[in-house]
Each structure stands twice: as structure tokens, then as C-alpha cells.
Write a protein that holds these residues in place. Structure first.
Motif, short mmCIF file in Angstrom:
data_model
loop_
_atom_site.label_atom_id
_atom_site.label_comp_id
_atom_site.label_asym_id
_atom_site.label_seq_id
_atom_site.Cartn_x
_atom_site.Cartn_y
_atom_site.Cartn_z
N LYS A 157 0.83 -1.21 0.00
CA LYS A 157 0.00 0.00 0.00
C LYS A 157 0.86 1.26 0.00
N GLU A 158 1.98 1.24 0.72
CA GLU A 158 2.89 2.39 0.72
C GLU A 158 3.60 2.51 -0.62
N ALA A 159 3.93 1.38 -1.23
CA ALA A 159 4.56 1.40 -2.55
C ALA A 159 3.62 2.01 -3.58
N ILE A 160 2.33 1.69 -3.49
CA ILE A 160 1.34 2.25 -4.40
C ILE A 160 1.29 3.77 -4.27
N GLU A 161 1.34 4.26 -3.04
CA GLU A 161 1.32 5.71 -2.83
C GLU A 161 2.59 6.36 -3.39
N ALA A 162 3.73 5.67 -3.25
CA ALA A 162 4.98 6.20 -3.80
C ALA A 162 4.90 6.29 -5.33
N VAL A 163 4.36 5.26 -5.95
CA VAL A 163 4.25 5.25 -7.41
C VAL A 163 3.26 6.32 -7.89
N LYS A 164 2.21 6.55 -7.14
CA LYS A 164 1.28 7.64 -7.49
C LYS A 164 2.03 8.98 -7.51
N GLU A 165 2.86 9.21 -6.50
CA GLU A 165 3.64 10.45 -6.47
C GLU A 165 4.57 10.53 -7.66
N ALA A 166 5.16 9.39 -8.03
CA ALA A 166 6.05 9.36 -9.18
C ALA A 166 5.31 9.74 -10.46
N TYR A 167 4.13 9.17 -10.65
CA TYR A 167 3.35 9.46 -11.85
C TYR A 167 2.94 10.93 -11.92
N LYS A 168 2.60 11.50 -10.78
CA LYS A 168 2.25 12.92 -10.76
C LYS A 168 3.44 13.78 -11.18
N MET A 169 4.62 13.44 -10.68
CA MET A 169 5.81 14.21 -11.02
C MET A 169 6.16 14.07 -12.50
N VAL A 170 5.91 12.90 -13.08
CA VAL A 170 6.14 12.72 -14.52
C VAL A 170 5.25 13.68 -15.31
N SER A 171 3.97 13.71 -14.97
CA SER A 171 3.02 14.54 -15.71
C SER A 171 3.20 16.03 -15.42
N GLU A 172 3.80 16.36 -14.28
CA GLU A 172 4.07 17.76 -13.94
C GLU A 172 5.40 18.24 -14.48
N GLY A 173 6.20 17.33 -15.02
CA GLY A 173 7.51 17.69 -15.55
C GLY A 173 8.54 17.97 -14.48
N LYS A 174 8.37 17.34 -13.30
CA LYS A 174 9.31 17.56 -12.19
C LYS A 174 10.43 16.54 -12.16
N CYS A 175 10.73 15.96 -13.30
CA CYS A 175 11.80 14.98 -13.35
C CYS A 175 12.38 14.95 -14.77
N TYR A 176 13.58 14.42 -14.86
CA TYR A 176 14.22 14.24 -16.16
C TYR A 176 14.44 12.75 -16.34
N VAL A 177 13.71 12.16 -17.26
CA VAL A 177 13.79 10.71 -17.45
C VAL A 177 13.96 10.41 -18.94
N PRO A 178 15.21 10.28 -19.40
CA PRO A 178 15.41 9.92 -20.80
C PRO A 178 14.92 8.49 -21.06
N LEU A 179 14.62 8.17 -22.30
CA LEU A 179 14.24 6.81 -22.62
C LEU A 179 15.37 5.86 -22.26
N ARG A 180 15.00 4.68 -21.81
CA ARG A 180 16.02 3.73 -21.39
C ARG A 180 16.87 3.29 -22.58
N THR A 181 18.09 2.89 -22.27
CA THR A 181 18.97 2.29 -23.27
C THR A 181 18.79 0.78 -23.21
N ASN A 182 18.46 0.19 -24.33
CA ASN A 182 18.18 -1.25 -24.41
C ASN A 182 19.24 -1.90 -25.29
N ILE A 183 20.07 -2.74 -24.68
CA ILE A 183 21.14 -3.42 -25.40
C ILE A 183 20.77 -4.89 -25.54
N SER A 184 20.78 -5.39 -26.76
CA SER A 184 20.41 -6.78 -27.00
C SER A 184 21.62 -7.70 -26.85
#
Length: 329
Positions: free
Chosen positions: A16-43
Motif C-alpha cells: 500500500k505504501e509502494a502504491i502511494e509512492a508510485v502515485k507520487e512518481a506518476y504525478k511528477m512525470v506529468s508535472e515535468g518535475k523529473c528528467y527521465v530519458p528513454l532507457r537504453t536497451n542493449i540486445s
């Protein structure tokens, strides 16, 4: 620098606490309060694996980090995790590494929490039955999250290996007996799909895992397994008839989510099919479910901000409780 094992992490942050943490993360993504480049995927094609580097900086909490996560399906045959990972948490104000923790468990926890957050927001309040596709490393936390946000009476479990599904269902029935849900393995999903209110797909499949014609009105779907343009857990039919489609990150999903990219490439739908980001729902910028009959989809490919915010919560609690092992380098 703290070293935090999976066992310590399990004690520090319940779902339940993890869910609340992820909600905060999603809000910050949509508010632009973070810098998250696309992941690098190496095959690592020769070994049937992929190695992903997921960096990010979350200004909203003053932490940065990088998760190194690999996807090696054949590891299961060797008795090894099929999705091994390590998380490095960095103090965003000094650049100093504050913790190294088990990224495999972190991935399972925050991914389960993502489905939990979406289910809490989008599934019908009186949802009673769910089905979970997949019994691999993600399955336990996906089930835990569903049970944490809805009072479910029955959860069906479906896997390519029916014996594995039965073993998983029995083990989860014992572990989560306090939630009161009956957990049942099914060899084929067709017989129960028309009953369920929630569908969660947590597989590494490149082809759809269920028949889209069998889902009922009002169902909510969490699609969390596919993370490349070629992977596709959801049948195109169900994506097309969905009333509202939400994503963790529009940019990431348009680049990586085969569940959406495949039908787009076929010309069956356009980007406008995406209603918005789940963070926008949490911020009140857009509405989630608007009627009992709507089919809603949450498509997640996973973004580094989820890891960083969840890892920061775990680190802060570890410091408070004196858990974890100190390492000087």
C-alpha cells in the motif's frame, strides 16, 4: 552508502505504501518535475537476453538513480531470476551514491504498485473477479497489488505451464489468505474471461495472450509485460474497443509499447487513442473511468522515476530504522 537486500526491502515498504509512492512518481512525470530519458536497451542476442539501463533525476524529491535490469527468459531453466536487476540511488544535490539495492525486487514492487495504482483509479469499485496472466517474477506483486486495492472474491491464474500455475495459486492462497480471495489456476482463460472485472497481463509474450472478443463491458486491463515495439500481450481487438486508454508515459509508450505500436503501424488507430497519462488522472487534469460499462486499459512500459521514488522511500525508511549494511568505498 547503504546496501539494502531484498529481504530488508520487503520489511521496509508494504504494497500500500509502494502504491502511494508510485502515485507520487506518476504525478511528477506529468508535472515535468523529473528528467527521465528513454532507457537504453542493449540486445544480448546470442543469449536471448536484453540489458536495459534506466537513468533519471527526480527534482521533486532531490534524488537521481539508475537501474540496470536485464531480461533473460532462459534464466528460469537455470534456477536464476529471469529479470535480474540492481538499483543505484544517488543524492541529487551532491551526486553521491547513497544506496545500492536489489533491483529485481524493486522492479517487482514498483511494477505491482503501478498496476495497483491504475486499478484503484480505473477499475469498478465493486470489482469481484480478476485474472492474472503469467506466473513469473512479476506475478506475486501483481497479485498483491490487486488484493490491496479491491475486495476481490476470486482471482484466476493462467500460465503457459498449467502445473506452474497450480503451484503458484496454491502458494499465493497460503501467503495471502488474510485477503479472503479464492486463488484458482485455470488451464485455459476462455471459460472465465467473460466473468472477470480486472485483467492483468504480466508475461514476456510477443503474441496476444487472450481472446479479446470474450471480455465484458466494464472490464479494466493492466498490460505491464510488453516493453518493446515487437512484444504484444493485448489482442488488437480489445485495444480498439477500449473506451479509455491510459499510459505511464506517453513518450515511452509511443516508443516502446508493442501493444499500442503494432495496431498503429497497421493503421488501425492513431496516437489519439491514448486518453492520457495516469499522472494526469491523479492530478485531476483528465477523468479516469466515466461509466460502469467502459473498458479501460492501463499500459505501462515502466519508467525510471518509479524506481527512483520507490527506492528513495525505501532508503529513507532504512536510515530511520537502522536497516541495511554500510559500505565505504
Amino acid at each position: 552508502m547503504l546496501i539494502i537486500t531484498a529481504e530488508k526491502m520487503k520489511k521496509l515498504l508494504p504494497m500500500k505504501e509502494a502504491i502511494e509512492a508510485v502515485k507520487e512518481a506518476y504525478k511528477m512525470v506529468s508535472e515535468g518535475k523529473c528528467y527521465v530519458p528513454l532507457r537504453t536497451n542493449i540486445s544480448a542476442e546470442r543469449h536471448g537476453g536484453q540489458i536495459l539501463f534506466m537513468p533519471g533525476y527526480v527534482d521533486g524529491i532531490g534524488f537521481a538513480g539508475v537501474k540496470i535490469v536485464s531480461v533473460y527468459p532462459e534464466n528460469a531453466k537455470k534456477g536464476l531470476p529471469s529479470v535480474p536487476a540492481t538499483m543505484v540511488l544517488i543524492d541529487g544535490t551532491t551526486g553521491i551514491v547513497k544506496a545500492v539495492m536489489d533491483g529485481t525486487y524493486l522492479t517487482r514492487l514498483r511494477t505491482g504498485a503501478a498496476s495497483g495504482a491504475a486499478t484503484e483509479l480505473l477499475a469498478k469499485k465493486d470489482a469481484k473477479k480478476a485474472i492474472l496472466f503469467g506466473t513469473g517474477g512479476q506475478a506475486r506483486e501483481q497479485l498483491w497489488a490487486l488484493l490491496s486495492v479491491r475486495k476481490l472474491e476470486e482471482v484466476y491464474v493462467c500460465s503457459r505451464d498449467f502445473e506452474k500455475a497450480k503451484e503458484f495459486a496454491g502458494r499465493m492462497s497460503r501467503e495471502f489468505e488474510d485477503y479472503g480471495a479464492k486463488i484458482t489456476a485455470v488451464e485455459k482463460a476462455d471459460g472465465v474471461l467473460s466473468e472477470v472485472d480486472i485483467i492483468t497481463t504480466a508475461t514476456t509474450s510477443r503474441t496476444p495472450v487472450f481472446d479479446g472478443s470474450l471480455v465484458k463491458k466494464g472490464v479494466h486491463i493492466n498490460a505491464i509485460g510488453s516493453f518493446t515495439p515487437e512484444m504484444q500481450e493485448l489482442p488488437e481487438e480489445v485495444v480498439l474497443k477500449a473506451d479509455r486508454v491510459f499510459v505511464d508515459s506517453r513518450e515511452a509508450c509511443l516508443a516502446e509499447a508493442g501493444d499500442l505500436i503494432v495496431p498503429m503501424k497497421k493503421g488501425l488507430m492513431g496516437e489519439e487513442k491514448i486518453t492520457g497519462e495516469i499522472g494526469e488522472v491523479l492530478l485531476g487534469k483528465i477523468r479516469g473511468r466515466t461509466s460502469e460499462d467502459e473498458i479501460t486499459i492501463f499500459k505501462s512500459v515502466g519508467i525510471a522515476v518509479q524506481d527512483i521514488v520507490t527506492a528513495a522511500k525505501i532508503y529513507e525508511k532504512a536510515v530511520e530504522q537502522g536497516l541495511g549494511s554500510n559500505l565505504e568505498i
